[in-house]
Write a protein that holds these residues in place. Structure first.
Motif, PDB file in Angstrom:
ATOM      1  N   ALA A  99      13.629   6.973 -17.497  1.00 38.96           N
ATOM      2  CA  ALA A  99      12.275   6.414 -17.418  1.00 38.96           C
ATOM      3  C   ALA A  99      11.298   7.348 -18.110  1.00 38.96           C
ATOM      4  N   ASP A 100      10.446   6.794 -18.936  1.00 42.25           N
ATOM      5  CA  ASP A 100       9.491   7.620 -19.670  1.00 42.25           C
ATOM      6  C   ASP A 100       8.338   8.084 -18.794  1.00 42.25           C
ATOM      7  N   ALA A 101       7.823   7.200 -17.934  1.00 42.47           N
ATOM      8  CA  ALA A 101       6.591   7.540 -17.233  1.00 42.47           C
ATOM      9  C   ALA A 101       6.457   6.795 -15.922  1.00 42.47           C
ATOM     10  N   ILE A 102       5.653   7.382 -15.039  1.00 40.44           N
ATOM     11  CA  ILE A 102       5.173   6.710 -13.828  1.00 40.44           C
ATOM     12  C   ILE A 102       3.713   6.346 -14.087  1.00 40.44           C
ATOM     13  N   ARG A 147      -2.890   7.119  -4.932  1.00 38.14           N
ATOM     14  CA  ARG A 147      -3.713   8.252  -4.514  1.00 38.14           C
ATOM     15  C   ARG A 147      -2.866   9.422  -3.993  1.00 38.14           C
ATOM     16  N   ARG A 148      -1.673   9.140  -3.527  1.00 34.61           N
ATOM     17  CA  ARG A 148      -0.793  10.193  -3.019  1.00 34.61           C
ATOM     18  C   ARG A 148       0.604   9.997  -3.606  1.00 34.61           C
ATOM     19  N   THR A 172       0.812  -1.216   0.000  1.00 39.20           N
ATOM     20  CA  THR A 172       0.000   0.000   0.000  1.00 39.20           C
ATOM     21  C   THR A 172       0.849   1.271   0.000  1.00 39.20           C
ATOM     22  N   ARG A 173       2.104   1.166   0.467  1.00 34.83           N
ATOM     23  CA  ARG A 173       2.946   2.361   0.553  1.00 34.83           C
ATOM     24  C   ARG A 173       4.372   2.007   0.171  1.00 34.83           C
ATOM     25  N   LEU A 174       4.978   2.844  -0.678  1.00 33.09           N
ATOM     26  CA  LEU A 174       6.329   2.599  -1.178  1.00 33.09           C
ATOM     27  C   LEU A 174       7.144   3.882  -1.109  1.00 33.09           C
ATOM     28  N   LYS A 175       8.330   3.808  -0.465  1.00 28.59           N
ATOM     29  CA  LYS A 175       9.252   4.935  -0.402  1.00 28.59           C
ATOM     30  C   LYS A 175      10.557   4.524  -1.066  1.00 28.59           C
ATOM     31  N   LEU A 176      11.018   5.328  -2.011  1.00 32.52           N
ATOM     32  CA  LEU A 176      12.236   5.035  -2.750  1.00 32.52           C
ATOM     33  C   LEU A 176      13.197   6.212  -2.618  1.00 32.52           C
ATOM     34  N   SER A 234       1.096  -1.162 -12.365  1.00 35.04           N
ATOM     35  CA  SER A 234      -0.210  -1.767 -12.638  1.00 35.04           C
ATOM     36  C   SER A 234      -0.358  -3.114 -11.935  1.00 35.04           C
ATOM     37  N   GLY A 235       0.775  -3.771 -11.591  1.00 33.40           N
ATOM     38  CA  GLY A 235       0.715  -5.033 -10.876  1.00 33.40           C
ATOM     39  C   GLY A 235       0.570  -4.875  -9.375  1.00 33.40           C
ATOM     40  N   CYS A 236       0.677  -3.648  -8.871  1.00 31.57           N
ATOM     41  CA  CYS A 236       0.469  -3.368  -7.440  1.00 31.57           C
ATOM     42  C   CYS A 236      -0.930  -2.780  -7.287  1.00 31.57           C
ATOM     43  N   THR A 237      -1.886  -3.631  -7.119  1.00 32.50           N
ATOM     44  CA  THR A 237      -3.295  -3.248  -7.261  1.00 32.50           C
ATOM     45  C   THR A 237      -3.825  -2.389  -6.117  1.00 32.50           C
ATOM     46  N   VAL A 238      -3.152  -2.408  -4.951  1.00 35.15           N
ATOM     47  CA  VAL A 238      -3.646  -1.628  -3.815  1.00 35.15           C
ATOM     48  C   VAL A 238      -2.648  -0.549  -3.383  1.00 35.15           C
ATOM     49  N   LEU A 239      -1.638  -0.296  -4.198  1.00 35.92           N
ATOM     50  CA  LEU A 239      -0.659   0.742  -3.871  1.00 35.92           C
ATOM     51  C   LEU A 239      -1.316   2.117  -3.900  1.00 35.92           C
ATOM     52  N   GLU A 240      -1.194   2.861  -2.781  1.00 33.59           N
ATOM     53  CA  GLU A 240      -1.840   4.169  -2.670  1.00 33.59           C
ATOM     54  C   GLU A 240      -0.861   5.305  -2.439  1.00 33.59           C
ATOM     55  N   ASP A 241       0.267   5.039  -1.783  1.00 30.50           N
ATOM     56  CA  ASP A 241       1.233   6.090  -1.458  1.00 30.50           C
ATOM     57  C   ASP A 241       2.568   5.782  -2.110  1.00 30.50           C
ATOM     58  N   LEU A 242       3.079   6.744  -2.868  1.00 28.99           N
ATOM     59  CA  LEU A 242       4.386   6.605  -3.515  1.00 28.99           C
ATOM     60  C   LEU A 242       5.201   7.860  -3.235  1.00 28.99           C
ATOM     61  N   GLU A 243       6.383   7.665  -2.659  1.00 34.99           N
ATOM     62  CA  GLU A 243       7.294   8.773  -2.356  1.00 34.99           C
ATOM     63  C   GLU A 243       8.628   8.498  -3.026  1.00 34.99           C
ATOM     64  N   ILE A 244       9.084   9.441  -3.856  1.00 36.47           N
ATOM     65  CA  ILE A 244      10.325   9.293  -4.604  1.00 36.47           C
ATOM     66  C   ILE A 244      11.236  10.461  -4.224  1.00 36.47           C
TER      67      ILE A 244
END
Length: 508
Positions: free
Chosen positions: A278-281, A287-288, A243-247, A260-270
């Motif tokens: 990379a072309d795109a996210i 959601r955030r 649900t949350r990923l910090k990189l 697209s394979g992380c179906t419930v991922l809502e928070d991404l911090e880069i």
């Protein structure tokens, strides 16, 4: 006398064969029930014969007496619990809590609470708790979180930390099996090129362990290599639990940024990551999203952000980056966008469309089109903050194709929108915000908020058609009221906006 003595002799030796590790109170009870001897001659007496009363003065003191208090070993005195013999009963132990160790303090807590608590420790410290007691031996396997952390060790040890962690982490993940994880943090202060596949393997294993929150921070501070970022595998992440990923300090590629394979991922911090290849996210569920100014974005092309369900966006475009293209975000509630790019800047034009057709700043940018770069994707936001250095042209270029901000309620702008002196940028965005209720202008502030605040509101009897009929509050923040600020106040006064709570007035 050896161990081959008769059964009677063995019974007589019982008190002297008890290990010293036995609890003193238990040892005392055993001695009270065992036959007592005063000399070697008395050892032939049958154990079932009545014993004469022994004088307390002549009897030798038992070695257990000191540990048990004022208790004698003649069988007549009250035992250590102080109860008379007629009422003596075995005390009932209170039932141990479910999953607890039956003791006080932390041992009284159930296993689930202890496993959750161990998740706050670095994993190598959590494993060390296995030596505390038998109950703790395997609790670390079910810890709610893994924290594979190694800070800067090279001042004392020249070996990079990953080398010393490999065997430990491999065994840690193996012995945990498929136990689910609430969170995992992989924070390594240094690595070598041959460590990269191993760290990627750890990340894949954690994703397969149903982790919900994942933080990856791997940097190479001491290396002379000009590429300090850790390169992730060219494989898309797949998880139905994340649900949350910090990189942080990670080299990102198109495969990994396809969520697209992380179906419930809502928070991404880069943060401090490399996205220039990379072309795109892409994510249908995020959601955030937060992208820091220390990230390296595309320079000869524009990255694209394709997150249709985004609710909150914080985008900071740093000095060596081009602004990314924001695709439609119909669910966007709030967005803070900060521009400080030195690439989206042209010496010949402040609008990004100079007369020099080979200008690398204005033209020849892969991903550019005739539509807006940033504002179109933000046009359905309800709360918006747009901050930019004065020389960056990206917002002024978008204003030539300005969309309508049909849901915008609150808007925060800085001095960028008040240049040039005709206030065309400010007038344009106000004109395209039909339901705007509050406008905040932060003018030439050194901090996040000005020292001086002035508030005003439109004249209800003579409202200007150039502003929203729903506009109620206009707030101006600055450190000092100089000529530049006075020019802005005069522009607001021309829109029939009057001040009401400070010594300064928009008329001044």
């Amino acid at each position: 006398m050896g161990l081959s003595a008769s059964p009677r002799r063995q019974s007589a030796l019982t008190p002297f064969l008890i290990p010293c590790c036995v609890n003193p109170s238990k040892l005392l009870c055993l001695q009270l029930n065992a036959p007592q001897f005063s000399s070697s001659r008395d050892r032939s007496v049958r154990t079932d014969q009545p014993r004469p009363a022994a004088s307390s003065a002549s009897s030798p003191r038992s070695p257990v007496k000191a540990a048990a208090g004022q208790v004698s070993v003649d069988g007549r005195s009250p035992p250590f619990d102080g109860m008379p013999p007629a009422r003596r009963k075995r005390a009932k132990k209170a039932p141990a809590p479910r999953g607890g160790g039956g003791g006080g303090g932390i041992d009284a807590l159930p296993d689930a609470v202890l496993s959750h608590t161990l998740g706050f420790l670095p994993s190598h410290e959590a494993v060390r708790t296995s030596v505390l007691a038998r109950r703790w031996r395997y609790l670390w396997r079910s810890a709610a979180a893994l924290r594979i952390i190694r800070d800067h060790p090279w001042e004392k040890n020249p070996v990079p930390p990953v080398k010393s962690l490999k065997e430990f982490v491999d065994h840690l993940l193996l012995l945990r099996g498929g136990s689910a994880l609430d969170a995992c943090e992989i924070s390594l202060a240094d690595f070598d090129d041959d460590d990269v596949p191993h760290i990627n393997l750890w990340i894949r294993h954690v994703l397969m362990s149903s982790v919900r929150v994942l933080t990856v921070l791997v940097c190479r501070d001491r290396s002379p290599d000009p590429q300090p970022w850790f390169q992730l595998q060219h494989l898309p992440p797949i998880s139905h639990h994340l649900t949350r990923l910090k990189l942080w300090h990670v080299w990102l590629n198109d495969s990994f940024l396809d969520f697209s394979g992380c179906t419930v991922l809502e928070d991404l911090e880069i943060d401090s990551c490399y996205l220039a290849s990379a072309d795109a996210i892409r994510s249908p569920s995020i959601r955030r999203l937060r992208i820091s100014s220390s990230c390296l974005l595309g320079q000869s092309f524009r990255n694209r952000i394709c997150t249709p369900n985004l609710v909150s966006l914080r985008l900071e475009v740093g000095y060596n980056n081009r602004a990314p293209v924001l695709e439609r975000m119909p669910s966007l509630v709030e967005a803070i966008v900060t521009m400080s790019s030195e690439i989206d800047y042209c010496y010949s034009s402040n609008s990004g469309e100079c007369d020099y057709e080979n200008c690398e700043s204005c033209y020849e940018i892969e991903g550019d089109s005739s539509s807006c770069v940033v504002l179109q994707g933000l046009s359905e936001a309800k709360n918006l903050a747009l901050i930019s250095d004065v020389d960056v042209f990206i917002f002024r270029r978008d204003l030539k194709r300005c969309p309508t901000f049909s849901k915008l309620k609150t808007l925060l702008l800085n001095e960028y929108w008040c240049v040039p002196a005709d206030f065309s940028a400010l007038a344009c965005i106000l004109e395209h915000s039909p339901v705007l209720a509050k406008l905040t202008l932060q003018l030439f502030c050194k901090g996040s908020k000005g020292k001086i605040e002035m508030k005003g509101s439109p004249d209800p009897m003579n409202r200007s058609p150039a502003i929203s009929e729903h506009l109620q509050i206009v707030e101006v923040q600055c450190d000092v009221v100089d000529e530049r600020v006075l020019n802005v106040l005069k522009f607001l006064n021309a829109l029939n906006i009057r001040s009401y709570n400070t010594g300064f007035t928009f008329e001044e």
